[in-house]
Design a protein around this motif. Structure first.
Motif, mmCIF file in Angstrom:
data_model
loop_
_atom_site.group_PDB
_atom_site.id
_atom_site.type_symbol
_atom_site.label_atom_id
_atom_site.label_comp_id
_atom_site.label_asym_id
_atom_site.label_seq_id
_atom_site.Cartn_x
_atom_site.Cartn_y
_atom_site.Cartn_z
ATOM 1 N N LEU A 80 0.828 -1.210 0.000
ATOM 2 C CA LEU A 80 0.000 0.000 0.000
ATOM 3 C C LEU A 80 0.861 1.258 0.000
ATOM 4 N N LEU A 81 1.944 1.252 0.784
ATOM 5 C CA LEU A 81 2.836 2.421 0.827
ATOM 6 C C LEU A 81 3.520 2.634 -0.516
ATOM 7 N N LEU A 82 4.029 1.549 -1.111
ATOM 8 C CA LEU A 82 4.715 1.680 -2.397
ATOM 9 C C LEU A 82 3.757 2.098 -3.502
ATOM 10 N N ALA A 83 2.507 1.676 -3.418
ATOM 11 C CA ALA A 83 1.529 2.093 -4.431
ATOM 12 C C ALA A 83 1.364 3.611 -4.424
ATOM 13 N N GLN A 84 1.427 4.219 -3.223
ATOM 14 C CA GLN A 84 1.330 5.679 -3.139
ATOM 15 C C GLN A 84 2.600 6.365 -3.612
ATOM 16 N N LEU A 85 3.747 5.744 -3.365
ATOM 17 C CA LEU A 85 5.021 6.367 -3.723
ATOM 18 C C LEU A 85 5.358 6.236 -5.203
ATOM 19 N N LEU A 86 4.990 5.115 -5.815
ATOM 20 C CA LEU A 86 5.515 4.785 -7.136
ATOM 21 C C LEU A 86 4.505 4.829 -8.279
ATOM 22 N N ALA A 112 -1.287 -4.287 -4.462
ATOM 23 C CA ALA A 112 -2.040 -3.109 -4.044
ATOM 24 C C ALA A 112 -2.183 -2.128 -5.193
ATOM 25 N N ASP A 113 -3.192 -1.244 -5.083
ATOM 26 C CA ASP A 113 -3.372 -0.179 -6.068
ATOM 27 C C ASP A 113 -3.444 1.160 -5.337
ATOM 28 N N PRO A 114 -3.438 2.283 -6.063
ATOM 29 C CA PRO A 114 -3.424 3.597 -5.397
ATOM 30 C C PRO A 114 -4.711 3.925 -4.654
ATOM 31 N N GLN A 115 -5.806 3.195 -4.910
ATOM 32 C CA GLN A 115 -7.075 3.449 -4.233
ATOM 33 C C GLN A 115 -7.154 2.799 -2.855
ATOM 34 N N GLY A 116 -6.084 2.128 -2.435
ATOM 35 C CA GLY A 116 -6.079 1.514 -1.122
ATOM 36 C C GLY A 116 -6.568 0.087 -1.080
ATOM 37 N N ASN A 117 -6.780 -0.518 -2.244
ATOM 38 C CA ASN A 117 -7.176 -1.924 -2.298
ATOM 39 C C ASN A 117 -5.931 -2.803 -2.243
ATOM 40 N N GLU A 170 -8.462 11.156 3.854
ATOM 41 C CA GLU A 170 -7.619 9.965 3.966
ATOM 42 C C GLU A 170 -8.099 8.939 2.959
ATOM 43 N N ILE A 171 -7.189 8.071 2.520
ATOM 44 C CA ILE A 171 -7.533 7.041 1.548
ATOM 45 C C ILE A 171 -7.908 5.770 2.296
ATOM 46 N N PRO A 172 -9.119 5.245 2.094
ATOM 47 C CA PRO A 172 -9.482 3.997 2.780
ATOM 48 C C PRO A 172 -8.569 2.856 2.323
ATOM 49 N N ALA A 173 -8.166 2.017 3.256
ATOM 50 C CA ALA A 173 -7.353 0.832 2.942
ATOM 51 C C ALA A 173 -8.165 -0.403 3.302
ATOM 52 N N ARG A 174 -8.293 -1.334 2.360
ATOM 53 C CA ARG A 174 -9.128 -2.509 2.620
ATOM 54 C C ARG A 174 -8.589 -3.715 1.868
ATOM 55 N N PHE A 175 -8.826 -4.887 2.446
ATOM 56 C CA PHE A 175 -8.521 -6.138 1.765
ATOM 57 C C PHE A 175 -9.620 -6.331 0.721
#
Length: 341
Positions: A50-56, A81-86, A238-243
């Motif tokens: 999730l962190l790398l999806a936001q950075l890269l 992961a994707d930038p939407q927090g999935n 904030e971006i929701p993070a979910r499985f």
């Protein structure tokens, strides 16, 4: 549901992404029946993804996949992961376990073992860019920081943590990535290093102070400025993070196409139908004989049986590229099927 925050610190010289992922890691544990240390490993990897999806990643349709291939009893781990927090993920041996470290903490490094970290970036056009680096420790946070430096030339600090309780349930999980921008002043770097060196651990801080409080401690004296995500459509800033898995009943039924018609009929005779289990999320899809027998549109090589076309809800799609089958036979698609492809 977890959440992701973004911002800048050190007068814009530090880019910061932070995630609270307790619910995400707990759902992964529950879906896959993970041991405590496997829970920590997968929870860290999914948080890191999730962190790398936001950075890269640059567009909403891109995805990033972390693949840890180690010699330890875990046998391997994937997180996407994707930038939407999935995010979704799984491990090869979910019940694998090792003794605690001498300090009483879960020994993720030993569970993963020596090996490599492969990072795949999937672009909207279907292209995949892959980078592989040796695992530094198997503890995942150090390995991701090493990847960012070796493959992306981005000096970064990465902190990941998962704490379990009772029967292995996740008590708290999360992570922080701090990217050092070019030409960052030495005093900014020294202050960041001092803050990190004084940290006893990430999970105690998350448990006691929450995500915002954790960032206050990590970035003390560096003036953290939170990015306003409301302009991007996130009302809570904030971006929701979910499985969240990308599997579906339609995709599961499509998977049966890779069995020959004779093999599918054997499923019907012996089992009265078929069961498909998604390895990413553990979801089980069951299909009746009628649904299985509806898969009649595929085209296979007459010589070796390789699948050339397979059905989808919107028509048929080529499964191989080029004009020659793997057995050497020329691919010949009936004209009525070719028109649908």
């Amino acid at each position: 549901m977890g959440r992701i925050l973004r911002g800048l610190a050190g007068e814009g010289h530090l880019r910061v992404v932070a995630a609270e992922t307790s619910d995400v890691a707990e759902e992964a544990r529950r879906r896959h029946g993970l041991s405590p240390t496997a829970t920590a490993a997968l929870g860290r990897a999914m948080t890191g993804a999730l962190l790398l999806a936001q950075l890269l990643l640059k567009t909403p349709k891109e995805r990033i996949t972390l693949r840890l291939e180690g010699t330890g009893p875990l046998g391997g781990l994937l997180a996407e992961a994707d930038p939407q927090g999935n995010v979704r993920g799984y491990v090869q041996n979910p019940q694998a376990e090792v003794p605690l470290r001498p300090d009483g903490k879960l020994n993720v490094g030993e569970l993963v073992g020596a090996g490599v970290l492969r990072v795949d970036r999937s672009l909207p056009n279907g292209e995949i860019y892959s980078s592989t680096v040796p695992l530094v420790s198997g503890e995942i946070a150090e390995d991701l920081a090493h990847y960012l430096w070796q493959s992306e030339q981005i000096p970064s600090a990465v902190l990941l943590g998962v704490r379990v309780k009772g029967e292995g349930e996740v008590e708290v999980a999360g992570g922080v990535a701090v990217q050092v921008m070019p030409e960052a002043p030495e005093e900014v770097l020294q202050r960041l290093e001092a803050n990190l060196s004084g940290l006893a651990g990430l999970t105690p801080l998350l448990k006691e102070r929450g995500l915002e409080g954790t960032l206050e401690v990590l970035l003390a004296g560096l003036g953290f400025e939170r990015t306003d995500l409301r302009a991007l459509g996130y009302a809570l800033n904030e971006i929701p993070a979910r499985f969240r898995c990308r599997c579906s009943r339609e995709k599961a039924l499509e998977a049966l196409v890779f069995f020959t018609p004779e093999e599918r009929e054997d499923m019907i005779v012996k089992d009265g139908g078929a069961e498909v289990v998604c390895h990413w999320c553990g979801e089980v899809y069951r299909f009746s004989p009628e649904e299985i027998r509806s898969l009649v549109a595929e085209v296979r090589c007459p010589d070796c049986g390789t699948l050339w076309l397979y059905p989808r809800a919107d028509g048929t799609l080529f499964r191989i590229e080029g004009d020659t089958c793997r057995c050497g036979r020329k691919v010949e698609i009936p004209s009525e099927k070719r028109a649908q492809a």
